[in-house]
Design an enzyme around this catalytic site. Sequence first.
Site, short mmCIF file in Angstrom:
data_model
loop_
_atom_site.label_atom_id
_atom_site.label_comp_id
_atom_site.label_asym_id
_atom_site.label_seq_id
_atom_site.Cartn_x
_atom_site.Cartn_y
_atom_site.Cartn_z
N CYS A 91 26.86 60.43 24.42
CA CYS A 91 26.68 60.01 23.03
C CYS A 91 26.79 61.20 22.07
O CYS A 91 27.88 61.67 21.81
CB CYS A 91 25.38 59.24 22.89
SG CYS A 91 25.47 58.05 21.55
N HIS A 113 25.74 55.31 26.88
CA HIS A 113 24.66 55.87 27.70
C HIS A 113 24.79 55.40 29.16
O HIS A 113 24.20 54.40 29.54
CB HIS A 113 23.31 55.44 27.14
CG HIS A 113 22.97 56.14 25.87
ND1 HIS A 113 22.29 57.34 25.85
CD2 HIS A 113 23.23 55.81 24.58
CE1 HIS A 113 22.16 57.73 24.59
NE2 HIS A 113 22.72 56.82 23.80
N GLU A 127 23.42 56.58 31.72
CA GLU A 127 22.19 56.75 32.51
C GLU A 127 21.43 55.44 32.73
O GLU A 127 20.75 55.27 33.74
CB GLU A 127 21.27 57.80 31.87
CG GLU A 127 20.63 57.43 30.53
CD GLU A 127 21.48 57.81 29.31
OE1 GLU A 127 22.72 57.86 29.45
OE2 GLU A 127 20.91 58.02 28.23
N1 GLN Z 1 23.01 60.53 16.47
C1 GLN Z 1 24.23 60.01 16.97
C2 GLN Z 1 24.60 58.67 16.36
O1 GLN Z 1 23.79 57.99 15.82
C3 GLN Z 1 24.20 59.92 18.48
C4 GLN Z 1 23.18 58.97 19.01
C5 GLN Z 1 22.90 59.17 20.48
O2 GLN Z 1 23.16 60.22 21.02
N2 GLN Z 1 22.37 58.16 21.11
O3 GLN Z 1 25.73 58.27 16.45
#
Ligand code: GLN
Length: 528
Positions: A376, A501, A503
């Site tokens: 992300c 994500h 994970e």
């Molecule tokens: N802050 C970033 C966004 O909102 C990444 C979010 C994250 O890593 N889950 O896009």
Amino acid sequence: MSKFIIITGGVVSSLGKGISGASIGKLLQLHGLKVNMIKCDPYINVDPGTMSPYQHGEVFVTTDGAEADLDLGHYERFLDVEMTKANTNTAGSIYQTVIDKERRGEYLGATVQVIPHITNEIKKRFCAFEKDFDVSIIEIGGTVGDIESLPFLEAARQLIQEKGPENVINIHVTLIPYIAVAQELKTKPSQHSVNKLRELGIQPSMLICRTEKPLSVGLRNKLSLFCSVPTTHVIECADAKSIYEVPRNFYKQQLDKRVLELLHLKPKHKVDEKWFKFFDKALHPTKMVKIAIAGKYSELQDAYKSVNEALRHAGMNNNAKVQITYINTEKDDVVAKLKEVDGVLIPGGFGTRGIEGKIETVRYAREHKLPFLGICVGMQCAVIEAARNLCGLKKANSTEFDPKTKYPVVDLTPQQKNVVYKGGTMRLGNYTADLKKGSLAHKLYGKTHIVERHRHRYELNPDYVKQLEKVGLLVTGWHEGVLPEIVERKDHPYFIAGQFHPEFGSRPQRPHPLFDGLVKASLKHQKK
Ligand code: GLN
């Protein structure tokens, strides 16, 4: 009809109620029963999505886009049942439902009260899986005696009364502290917390005792006498080397047999002990590999719970113990720390703090061919790094970190720009991605169409894809051809990052391919 197990906690928080509940669920599942789990959190936030990891640890994301307590992660990993919005309840969400109903005039002139309106809504949610599962395990967050959890406990009392004690039981997880100077384990705090439960009309059927030292027969008898629980139902829960040992520890004490008796349940078949044996291997790894997690919450392991677990699962699959080092990208000398490890992962994150250290981490990994997995914000940093250091776009950034940047390589979609309410409005839950044939992503997943969980607002700005690809950062995964989902490098042994994500989807017996790939590449890197 489903049977119900209500898990409560006494004395202190952080006793591992989630793992105890998930372990009980696992044992019942090994008897062939269909088990689901429900978490209730007594706070007023509608969900933990707006809370800082300091308050809450990791926010777990379900496939249908709920932002939830990290215990749902344990439930998924132990039971391999996909959690949904119905598996997570907070006091805030329950009040919200009741208040919305009141505003719609659905209470027909009644005064809306905690009992029965809030407790009825809680009971409705307790029964969410009644039709499709043999057993619903309901974990009530917090500690008995807290003001916040009272409506949940009252709802539990009512459920026991309505359905009968042969259909609903309470298992109380409690602490037996060890007083070192006296060299004694103490039962008094547990006695008090059971008394508290009784005051609320709930008599536990079983105690799970968290303890540093083994419980003697004398101590079990004492707990039994004071808490009105048979000695056979006083279960010891010592600290385990691995959380996956907990079900077997319970099994050895016949916890599952007692629960089946209490709930008048018949096992569907004999316990398949293969599940326990699988984890023995994990206790004796033949290799060791050092992987760094480069993020902001180096001192707060709960912030990266699922990432840690996913690394462990991948380790098990490769007969390797994964030694995790945390790099605080705001404070640490990133390069010095990276020199010590075999691979690096940048987990998800929000806000500006620590971002420059993450970008530096990407640069080091790229230049030194250190295996790298970006998650992300980790992918967003990989994009910023390439834009700045390879495309020559000076001060390129995400508009999250620099709203006025000349080169917004990561930006909000027009839809996100109009968002006013912060809660529950990110791009959440499952989205598909199509992978480029022959890419590293394709090789790792072994297919070209994937579904992964998301939790973010910002996206790789598609306007920059051409420039990024020219310098070797290839976009090899796209959501419906419009949103970049995966980037990777060809000139590197393992450099891959996803906007999602991975994970959350990792399971002990089914490590996620991106994590498995990272561990494999890190082991190879080590040999060099
Ligand atoms: N802050 C970033 C966004 O909102 C990444 C979010 C994250 O890593 N889950 O896009």
